[in-house]
Design a protein around this motif. Structure first.
Motif, PDB file in Angstrom:
ATOM      1  N   LEU A  21       0.800  -1.226   0.000  1.00 36.05           N
ATOM      2  CA  LEU A  21       0.000   0.000   0.000  1.00 36.05           C
ATOM      3  C   LEU A  21       0.838   1.284   0.000  1.00 36.05           C
ATOM      4  N   GLU A  22       2.150   1.150  -0.057  1.00 34.97           N
ATOM      5  CA  GLU A  22       2.992   2.327   0.142  1.00 34.97           C
ATOM      6  C   GLU A  22       2.823   3.398  -0.944  1.00 34.97           C
ATOM      7  N   ASN A  23       2.454   3.021  -2.153  1.00 36.70           N
ATOM      8  CA  ASN A  23       2.283   4.011  -3.218  1.00 36.70           C
ATOM      9  C   ASN A  23       0.944   4.745  -3.138  1.00 36.70           C
ATOM     10  N   ASP A  24       0.026   4.212  -2.400  1.00 33.49           N
ATOM     11  CA  ASP A  24      -1.257   4.865  -2.157  1.00 33.49           C
ATOM     12  C   ASP A  24      -1.621   4.651  -0.685  1.00 33.49           C
ATOM     13  N   PRO A  25      -0.910   5.346   0.212  1.00 31.98           N
ATOM     14  CA  PRO A  25      -1.088   5.092   1.643  1.00 31.98           C
ATOM     15  C   PRO A  25      -2.419   5.614   2.166  1.00 31.98           C
ATOM     16  N   PRO A  26      -2.808   5.161   3.357  1.00 26.59           N
ATOM     17  CA  PRO A  26      -4.029   5.672   3.995  1.00 26.59           C
ATOM     18  C   PRO A  26      -3.952   7.187   4.206  1.00 26.59           C
ATOM     19  N   GLN A  27      -5.097   7.818   4.317  1.00 23.94           N
ATOM     20  CA  GLN A  27      -5.170   9.276   4.473  1.00 23.94           C
ATOM     21  C   GLN A  27      -4.382   9.768   5.679  1.00 23.94           C
ATOM     22  N   ILE A  28      -4.421   9.049   6.787  1.00 23.78           N
ATOM     23  CA  ILE A  28      -3.699   9.485   7.983  1.00 23.78           C
ATOM     24  C   ILE A  28      -2.201   9.576   7.703  1.00 23.78           C
ATOM     25  N   VAL A  29      -1.676   8.672   6.904  1.00 27.36           N
ATOM     26  CA  VAL A  29      -0.253   8.692   6.547  1.00 27.36           C
ATOM     27  C   VAL A  29       0.042   9.914   5.676  1.00 27.36           C
ATOM     28  N   LYS A  30      -0.837  10.194   4.734  1.00 29.52           N
ATOM     29  CA  LYS A  30      -0.667  11.380   3.879  1.00 29.52           C
ATOM     30  C   LYS A  30      -0.657  12.650   4.729  1.00 29.52           C
ATOM     31  N   GLU A  31      -1.550  12.719   5.701  1.00 30.74           N
ATOM     32  CA  GLU A  31      -1.607  13.890   6.589  1.00 30.74           C
ATOM     33  C   GLU A  31      -0.320  14.019   7.399  1.00 30.74           C
TER      34      GLU A  31
END
Length: 193
Positions: A53-63
């Protein structure tokens, strides 16, 4: 007056009344006047790291990555679990540094402090965290080392740090962090000009 240095504080514990969360809260009043501190304490929302999932991480990771990028410096307060850093902190650092080449910690000044009810105050956790920070290619502030031992005796019932010696070292660590961030910001500005 120059822009304020933005420090992002990261709590390495999920516990609501964590002594390390209290350290960060108390650090706000010990900051130099030319700095601000925002505390990120949502590590419990991160799923376990999954490279698929690293290329499209969860929203919390993006934040989280966005907050790291927007900061000038990082302050991590972590407890020690089983002679090392808590899994929740390592998990967040793993998410933030992936995928390869997309590491928002790169070149950021980072300071570490820890509190523990034990005699060593989280020293072993800090040494392991420093190893992780080497890989993340941060500029780690080495001195002073801040270990708040016997933490249950160092805070009052309202969560105020009452240990004057600890306050002195935290203030010095914060000055060193902010001064390093200011220097790097200035040098980076000269390079880009």
């Amino acid at each position: 007056m120059p822009d304020k240095i933005k420090v992002l504080g990261i709590v390495g514990s999920l516990r609501k009344n964590s002594y390390n969360r209290l350290l960060l809260l108390n650090a706000k009043s010990l900051l130099p006047e030319d700095a601000t501190l925002e505390i990120f304490d949502r590590l419990g929302e991160f799923p376990l790291f999954n490279q698929d999932l690293e290329n499209d991480p969860p929203q919390i990771v993006k934040e989280f990555k966005k907050k790291i990028r927007e900061s000038d410096a990082i302050l991590i307060a972590t407890p020690e679990y089983n002679y090392s850093i808590p899994g929740v902190l390592k998990n967040a650092l793993d998410w933030a540094a992936r995928p390869y080449g997309d590491n928002p910690f790169e070149g950021k000044p980072v300071a570490i402090m820890s509190a523990s009810i034990g005699m060593l105050g989280g020293a072993r956790a800090q040494y392991h965290l420093r190893q992780v920070l080497v890989y993340l290619n941060t500029i780690t502030i080495n001195k002073p080392e801040v270990f708040v031992s016997f933490a249950h005796k160092k805070f009052d019932e309202k969560g105020n740090l009452v240990d004057e010696e600890a306050k002195k070292y935290i203030a010095e660590l914060l000055r060193n962090l902010v001064n390093t961030a200011r220097l790097l910001k200035h040098q980076y500005g000269l390079i880009r000009a």
